[in-house]
Enzyme design. Sequence first.
Site, PDB file in Angstrom:
ATOM      1  N   SER A 147       0.479  -1.206  -0.157  1.00 27.54           N
ATOM      2  CA  SER A 147       0.293   0.488  -0.052  1.00 27.54           C
ATOM      3  C   SER A 147       0.823   1.187   0.326  1.00 27.54           C
ATOM      4  O   SER A 147       2.404   1.435   0.361  1.00 27.54           O
ATOM      5  CB  SER A 147      -0.925   0.150   1.138  1.00 27.54           C
ATOM      6  N   TYR A 160      -3.670  -0.674  10.393  1.00 25.42           N
ATOM      7  CA  TYR A 160      -3.015  -1.172   8.624  1.00 25.42           C
ATOM      8  C   TYR A 160      -1.669  -0.165   7.986  1.00 25.42           C
ATOM      9  O   TYR A 160      -1.158  -1.373   7.224  1.00 25.42           O
ATOM     10  CB  TYR A 160      -4.461  -0.344   7.760  1.00 25.42           C
TER      11      TYR A 160
HETATM   12  P1  NAP Z   1     -11.991  -5.009  -1.026  1.00 29.26           P
HETATM   13  O1  NAP Z   1     -12.473  -4.509  -2.596  1.00 29.26           O
HETATM   14  O2  NAP Z   1     -12.598  -4.359   0.231  1.00 29.26           O
HETATM   15  O3  NAP Z   1     -11.524  -6.542  -0.762  1.00 29.26           O
HETATM   16  C1  NAP Z   1     -10.990  -6.854  -0.373  1.00 29.26           C
HETATM   17  C2  NAP Z   1     -10.767  -8.944  -0.688  1.00 29.26           C
HETATM   18  O4  NAP Z   1     -10.016  -9.465   0.633  1.00 29.26           O
HETATM   19  C3  NAP Z   1     -12.696  -8.752  -0.384  1.00 29.26           C
HETATM   20  O5  NAP Z   1     -12.226  -9.640  -1.711  1.00 29.26           O
HETATM   21  C4  NAP Z   1     -12.924  -9.922   1.039  1.00 29.26           C
HETATM   22  O6  NAP Z   1     -13.456  -9.864   1.004  1.00 29.26           O
HETATM   23  C5  NAP Z   1     -11.284 -10.423   1.058  1.00 29.26           C
HETATM   24  N1  NAP Z   1     -11.163 -10.991   2.618  1.00 29.26           N
HETATM   25  C6  NAP Z   1     -11.117  -9.200   3.729  1.00 29.26           C
HETATM   26  N2  NAP Z   1     -11.376 -10.256   4.439  1.00 29.26           N
HETATM   27  C7  NAP Z   1     -10.752 -11.991   4.456  1.00 29.26           C
HETATM   28  C8  NAP Z   1     -11.063 -12.900   5.159  1.00 29.26           C
HETATM   29  N3  NAP Z   1     -10.843 -12.715   7.191  1.00 29.26           N
HETATM   30  N4  NAP Z   1     -10.610 -14.282   4.620  1.00 29.26           N
HETATM   31  C9  NAP Z   1     -10.758 -14.461   3.488  1.00 29.26           C
HETATM   32  N5  NAP Z   1     -11.024 -12.882   2.514  1.00 29.26           N
HETATM   33  C10 NAP Z   1     -11.134 -11.873   3.247  1.00 29.26           C
HETATM   34  O7  NAP Z   1     -10.344  -4.192  -0.802  1.00 29.26           O
HETATM   35  P2  NAP Z   1      -9.582  -3.912  -2.108  1.00 29.26           P
HETATM   36  O8  NAP Z   1      -8.949  -2.697  -2.403  1.00 29.26           O
HETATM   37  O9  NAP Z   1      -9.764  -4.619  -3.342  1.00 29.26           O
HETATM   38  O10 NAP Z   1      -8.015  -4.327  -1.937  1.00 29.26           O
HETATM   39  C11 NAP Z   1      -7.672  -5.308  -1.753  1.00 29.26           C
HETATM   40  C12 NAP Z   1      -6.424  -4.980  -0.345  1.00 29.26           C
HETATM   41  O11 NAP Z   1      -5.987  -4.410  -1.860  1.00 29.26           O
HETATM   42  C13 NAP Z   1      -6.204  -5.124   0.247  1.00 29.26           C
HETATM   43  O12 NAP Z   1      -5.138  -6.117   0.403  1.00 29.26           O
HETATM   44  C14 NAP Z   1      -5.874  -4.078   0.491  1.00 29.26           C
HETATM   45  O13 NAP Z   1      -5.287  -3.543   2.176  1.00 29.26           O
HETATM   46  C15 NAP Z   1      -4.966  -3.988  -0.360  1.00 29.26           C
HETATM   47  N6  NAP Z   1      -5.535  -2.103  -0.827  1.00 29.26           N
HETATM   48  C16 NAP Z   1      -6.258  -1.173  -1.617  1.00 29.26           C
HETATM   49  C17 NAP Z   1      -5.594  -0.571  -2.174  1.00 29.26           C
HETATM   50  C18 NAP Z   1      -7.419   0.431  -2.832  1.00 29.26           C
HETATM   51  O14 NAP Z   1      -7.149   1.932  -2.554  1.00 29.26           O
HETATM   52  N7  NAP Z   1      -8.535  -0.015  -3.048  1.00 29.26           N
HETATM   53  C19 NAP Z   1      -4.527   1.052  -1.599  1.00 29.26           C
HETATM   54  C20 NAP Z   1      -3.717  -0.091  -1.059  1.00 29.26           C
HETATM   55  C21 NAP Z   1      -3.972  -1.951  -0.822  1.00 29.26           C
HETATM   56  P3  NAP Z   1     -15.121  -9.612   1.536  1.00 29.26           P
HETATM   57  O15 NAP Z   1     -15.481  -9.660   0.113  1.00 29.26           O
HETATM   58  O16 NAP Z   1     -16.513 -11.348   1.289  1.00 29.26           O
HETATM   59  O17 NAP Z   1     -15.141  -9.328   1.824  1.00 29.26           O
END
Ligand code: NAP
Length: 255
Positions: A147, A160
């Site tokens: 991130s 986080y």
């Molecule tokens: P998101 O849409 O909230 O997706 C997160 C995914 O992780 C969902 O599929 C969620 O499943 C799954 N997850 C969460 N808790 C879990 C658990 N206990 N067991 C299994 N699966 C689980 O967020 P995203 O933005 O795509 O994030 C994906 C990754 O990128 C994360 O590591 C996040 O920190 C990172 N990231 C995101 C951003 C951003 O700007 N969006 C920036 C930097 C890094 P459910 O749908 O079932 O909850």
Amino acid sequence: MTTMSALFDLSGKVAIVTGSRTGLGQGMALALAQAGARIVGVDRGAASETAELIGAAGGQFHPIVADLSATAALGDIVEQTVKTCGAVDILVNNAGIIRRADALEFTEADWDEVLNVNLKSAFFLAQACARSMIETGRGGKIVNIASMLSYQGGVRVASYTSAKSGVMGLTRLLCCEWAARGINVNAIAPGYMATNNTQALREDADRNAQILGRIPAGRWGRPSDLAGAVVFLASAAADYIHGVTLPVDGGWLAR
Ligand code: NAP
């Protein structure tokens, strides 16, 4: 001679993607499938939309239901993958959660939940995959999702920032231990991407304007913006790349 497209071809490879149901995980699962990999999606529930998208692209999707807030299921994920698909070649440690509160008010539960999913399970799943990759002698590729908060402090996201800073350090550590075993461990650091994770920020007009105004590219990122980076790091094109965290951030860190 290896052609350029062969360098990026993932045909015959098996990729585990955690958190493939939505957001960045869905985008990366689709990209890896489009490059030829069979996808094992690890999710708490059904990842029907991802399965449909990958099917429509002519790929294969194998769902595994598991909750990554605990480590109990991790060995099983690798076992099931090997049983169903023959091996594990690629791991994308994507599943992640975020909790927001002032540091003075931050609860132990919000600390533990985030550290467990974002760092602890990521490490132990990498360990289980690496054991299999080494045992089969096939080696492999591990891509962790870091991130901007692997580099920066942020506000109101103590657990986080700690977890994502840990992910970048862990990526370097695992590189040092596993590079000579045929495993490339790298990370992608997404910038500000439009997914559920950032919904609260985008709905706050002031924060939305502040963030947008600081992104040189002038827009929030999309899941498809990670396609090239994840296929690259999962492919033979990255065979001599170890321990890097690659920002895909519309220029945020350069600002
Ligand atoms: P998101 O849409 O909230 O997706 C997160 C995914 O992780 C969902 O599929 C969620 O499943 C799954 N997850 C969460 N808790 C879990 C658990 N206990 N067991 C299994 N699966 C689980 O967020 P995203 O933005 O795509 O994030 C994906 C990754 O990128 C994360 O590591 C996040 O920190 C990172 N990231 C995101 C951003 C951003 O700007 N969006 C920036 C930097 C890094 P459910 O749908 O079932 O909850």
